[in-house]
Design an enzyme around this catalytic site. Structure first.
Site, PDB file in Angstrom:
ATOM      1  N   SER A  95       0.899  -1.001  -0.061  1.00 44.88           N
ATOM      2  CA  SER A  95      -0.022  -0.004   0.065  1.00 44.88           C
ATOM      3  C   SER A  95       1.032   1.169  -0.157  1.00 44.88           C
ATOM      4  CB  SER A  95      -1.035   0.186   1.173  1.00 44.88           C
ATOM      5  OG  SER A  95      -2.001  -0.872   1.276  1.00 44.88           O
ATOM      6  N   HIS A 126      -3.244   1.036  -4.612  1.00 45.74           N
ATOM      7  CA  HIS A 126      -2.957   0.029  -5.313  1.00 45.74           C
ATOM      8  C   HIS A 126      -3.401   0.128  -6.735  1.00 45.74           C
ATOM      9  CE1 HIS A 126      -1.625  -2.865  -2.173  1.00 45.74           C
ATOM     10  NE2 HIS A 126      -2.325  -2.114  -1.479  1.00 45.74           N
ATOM     11  N   HIS A 148      -6.085  -8.517  -1.849  1.00 48.27           N
ATOM     12  CA  HIS A 148      -6.205  -8.854  -0.405  1.00 48.27           C
ATOM     13  C   HIS A 148      -7.499  -9.750  -0.391  1.00 48.27           C
ATOM     14  CE1 HIS A 148      -4.228  -5.120  -0.724  1.00 48.27           C
ATOM     15  NE2 HIS A 148      -3.854  -5.212   0.218  1.00 48.27           N
ATOM     16  N   TYR A 150      -9.723  -9.338   1.979  1.00 45.73           N
ATOM     17  CA  TYR A 150     -10.868  -8.636   2.338  1.00 45.73           C
ATOM     18  C   TYR A 150     -11.715  -8.036   1.230  1.00 45.73           C
ATOM     19  CZ  TYR A 150      -7.546  -4.732   2.063  1.00 45.73           C
ATOM     20  OH  TYR A 150      -6.695  -3.786   1.754  1.00 45.73           O
ATOM     21  N   GLU A 151     -10.948  -8.018   0.150  1.00 48.41           N
ATOM     22  CA  GLU A 151     -11.810  -7.477  -1.125  1.00 48.41           C
ATOM     23  C   GLU A 151     -12.779  -8.466  -1.685  1.00 48.41           C
ATOM     24  OE1 GLU A 151      -8.790  -5.577  -4.196  1.00 48.41           O
ATOM     25  OE2 GLU A 151      -7.462  -6.453  -2.709  1.00 48.41           O
ATOM     26  N   ALA A 178       2.421  -2.339   3.674  1.00 40.05           N
ATOM     27  CA  ALA A 178       2.636  -1.561   4.988  1.00 40.05           C
ATOM     28  C   ALA A 178       2.064  -2.215   6.100  1.00 40.05           C
ATOM     29  CB  ALA A 178       1.688  -0.453   4.575  1.00 40.05           C
ATOM     30  N   MET A 281      -2.597  -7.075   6.334  1.00 44.29           N
ATOM     31  CA  MET A 281      -3.566  -7.844   5.693  1.00 44.29           C
ATOM     32  C   MET A 281      -3.139  -8.571   4.523  1.00 44.29           C
ATOM     33  SD  MET A 281      -6.388  -4.951   6.511  1.00 44.29           S
ATOM     34  CE  MET A 281      -6.491  -3.779   7.985  1.00 44.29           C
ATOM     35  N   SER A 282      -1.965  -8.915   4.352  1.00 49.25           N
ATOM     36  CA  SER A 282      -1.444  -9.412   2.924  1.00 49.25           C
ATOM     37  C   SER A 282      -0.357 -10.225   3.279  1.00 49.25           C
ATOM     38  CB  SER A 282      -1.152  -8.135   2.048  1.00 49.25           C
ATOM     39  OG  SER A 282       0.086  -7.507   2.657  1.00 49.25           O
ATOM     40  N   ASN A 305       2.241   2.685  11.084  1.00 49.55           N
ATOM     41  CA  ASN A 305       1.502   3.285  12.265  1.00 49.55           C
ATOM     42  C   ASN A 305       2.028   2.222  13.443  1.00 49.55           C
ATOM     43  OD1 ASN A 305       0.106   1.234  10.300  1.00 49.55           O
ATOM     44  ND2 ASN A 305      -1.038   1.025  12.545  1.00 49.55           N
ATOM     45  N   HIS A 321      -6.182   4.296   6.933  1.00 46.59           N
ATOM     46  CA  HIS A 321      -5.534   4.137   5.546  1.00 46.59           C
ATOM     47  C   HIS A 321      -4.874   5.411   5.067  1.00 46.59           C
ATOM     48  CE1 HIS A 321      -4.362   1.516   2.341  1.00 46.59           C
ATOM     49  NE2 HIS A 321      -5.185   2.390   1.333  1.00 46.59           N
TER      50      HIS A 321
HETATM   51  O1  LIG Z   1      -0.526  -5.089   3.048  1.00 47.69           O
HETATM   52  P1  LIG Z   1      -0.532  -3.904   2.009  1.00 47.69           P
HETATM   53  O2  LIG Z   1      -1.069  -4.209   0.730  1.00 47.69           O
HETATM   54  O3  LIG Z   1       0.592  -3.345   1.861  1.00 47.69           O
HETATM   55  O4  LIG Z   1      -1.739  -2.962   2.752  1.00 47.69           O
HETATM   56  C1  LIG Z   1      -1.764  -2.783   4.182  1.00 47.69           C
HETATM   57  O5  LIG Z   1      -2.565  -1.639   4.252  1.00 47.69           O
HETATM   58  C2  LIG Z   1      -3.962  -1.645   4.225  1.00 47.69           C
HETATM   59  C3  LIG Z   1      -4.660  -1.014   5.477  1.00 47.69           C
HETATM   60  O6  LIG Z   1      -4.196   0.163   5.514  1.00 47.69           O
HETATM   61  C4  LIG Z   1      -4.176  -3.399   4.158  1.00 47.69           C
HETATM   62  O7  LIG Z   1      -4.357  -3.816   2.798  1.00 47.69           O
HETATM   63  C5  LIG Z   1      -3.037  -3.883   4.721  1.00 47.69           C
HETATM   64  O8  LIG Z   1      -2.662  -5.031   4.448  1.00 47.69           O
HETATM   65  O1  HPA Z   2      -2.230  -1.560  11.939  1.00 51.47           O
HETATM   66  C1  HPA Z   2      -2.149  -2.097  10.624  1.00 51.47           C
HETATM   67  N1  HPA Z   2      -3.104  -3.181  10.910  1.00 51.47           N
HETATM   68  C2  HPA Z   2      -3.383  -4.353   9.837  1.00 51.47           C
HETATM   69  N2  HPA Z   2      -3.060  -3.792   8.510  1.00 51.47           N
HETATM   70  C3  HPA Z   2      -2.223  -2.731   8.521  1.00 51.47           C
HETATM   71  N3  HPA Z   2      -1.670  -2.148   7.352  1.00 51.47           N
HETATM   72  C4  HPA Z   2      -1.073  -1.139   7.813  1.00 51.47           C
HETATM   73  N4  HPA Z   2      -0.903  -0.741   9.212  1.00 51.47           N
HETATM   74  C5  HPA Z   2      -1.983  -1.784   9.606  1.00 51.47           C
END
Ligand SMILES: O=P(O)(O)O[C@H]1O[C@H](CO)[C@@H](O)[C@H]1O
Ligand code: HPA
Length: 350
Positions: A95, A126, A148, A150-151, A178, A281-282, A305, A321
């Site tokens: 992300s 993305h 992902h 969750y999509e 991220a 989440m990835s 974060n 986000h």
């Molecule tokens: O893992 P990437 O795709 O970098 O994205 C991260 O950022 C998003 C949440 O802010 C979620 O999709 C999490 O997995």
């Molecule tokens: O704090 C988080 N939790 C889950 N996914 C994330 N992607 C960026 N930051 C986070």
């Protein structure tokens, strides 16, 4: 599952399924199918569906989780022929880290919509493009946009592009993300080189390798203890020293949750107790798919974060986000340099 049969999946995967419902199953019976606007696939299975043809096709494509080897091969051939390049290194941009693909030279860009049988990106940050070209003299391909869970995509679909990379010729997967920092020593903007993961979706019985195993990709029961290539981690540490950022680079454990909610404090406490340093989440399903087909894996998290692990932290530490994207944007130059230098190292020893 109602509405599914292996025949339906293959037909859909080849882009041929149109909801007309005339296929016959292996045992001579017609598979149950949803068809648009009440056209029933089979009179015994009188399933009403109010979707239009286009909506029906979109839902079907989203839920599709079987990608036969031949379909993956077709996608790979499309990319290799279209770009004239056989890539050795595959990069998945996290992300806000799409700029990792912008540094590719002589890029040939494929929008996901234009790649046959490819899913589309639905998340901000993305872009939904595959970029093929060269980086530090090495042939590379980069996903500017990942998929992902969750999509709404099954895990096998989320990580299907990793198999496409494999059949394009990719030997090394660089997966970036991220993530929220759970380790109290991590600061926003730090980089965590992944040396292991805790697969929470796996704990819940979900895997990208679920279903029939095709041995042309890999074994039924792959081992994951050496998933994250130690040489590449060590090289990245050396590179971080030459970049002068070693104090903000860590080696740690990532965990993937299903999202799209960020975690509760109790969940974050539990993850920390399990030895998790960063959460997202990835990535995990992509790494599993890459190791299954014997790719070398390098992965890192950009800590976007800090996660609250105490109730007293709650107010200040709510993830968003927007914050994730802003931090990723700020740190993209550093991430690009790290990736370029590591690619150069691989190319040097090739
Ligand atoms: O893992 P990437 O795709 O970098 O994205 C991260 O950022 C998003 C949440 O802010 C979620 O999709 C999490 O997995
Ligand atoms: O704090 C988080 N939790 C889950 N996914 C994330 N992607 C960026 N930051 C986070």
């Amino acid at each position: 599952m109602t509405g599914y049969s292996s025949k339906t999946d293959v037909a859909t995967a080849n882009g041929k399924q149109n909801g007309s419902g005339n296929q016959t199953g292996e045992n001579g019976t017609k598979p149950t199918e949803f068809t648009p606007q009440g056209n029933h696939a089979s009179s015994e299975n009188n399933i009403q569906c109010s979707l239009t043809s286009d909506e029906f096709r979109a839902v079907n494509l989203m839920r599709q989780d079987m990608y036969p080897y031949e379909v993956i091969q077709e996608i790979a051939d499309f990319i290799v022929k279209g770009s004239g390049i056989r890539p050795k290194i595959g990069i998945i941009c996290g992300s806000g880290l799409g700029s990792l693909a912008d540094i590719i030279q002589n890029p040939k860009v494929f929008d996901y919509e234009k790649i046959p049988n490819f899913p589309v990106s639905t998340v901000e940050g993305h872009a939904g493009r595959l970029v093929v070209g060269t980086l530090e003299g090495a042939n590379v391909m980069a996903m500017q946009g990942r998929f992902h869970f969750y999509e709404g995509y099954p895990l096998a679909k989320c990580s299907m592009p990793v198999r496409v990379m494999k059949l394009c010729g990719v030997e090394y997967l660089f997966a970036t993300n991220a993530a929220g920092g759970i380790n109290p020593k991590y600061a926003v903007g730090d980089i965590m080189l992944m040396h292991d993961h805790v697969n929470m979706l796996g704990f819940a019985g979900n895997s990208p390798l679920q279903g029939p195993n095709d041995p042309r990709f890999g074994p039924r029961f792959p081992a994951l203890v050496n998933s994250y290539n130690k040489d590449l981690i060590n090289k990245a540490i050396e590179i971080s020293k030459t970049m002068g950022i070693e104090s903000s680079v860590h080696v740690g454990v990532y965990s993937c949750l299903g999202g799209p909610t960020y975690e509760t404090i109790a969940e974050l406490k539990a993850l920390r107790m399990m030895g998790v340093d960063a959460v997202g989440m990835s990535t995990v399903h992509e790494v599993i798919t890459a190791r299954h087909c014997d790719m070398k894996v390098f992965a890192f998290s950009l800590i976007t974060n800090k996660c609250a692990t105490e109730y007293s932290d709650k107010k200040d530490d709510e993830a968003s986000h927007d914050e994730v994207m802003a931090v990723a944007k700020n740190r993209q130059k550093t991430c690009c340099e790290l990736v370029s230098r590591l690619v150069a190292e691989i190319q040097k020893t090739a």
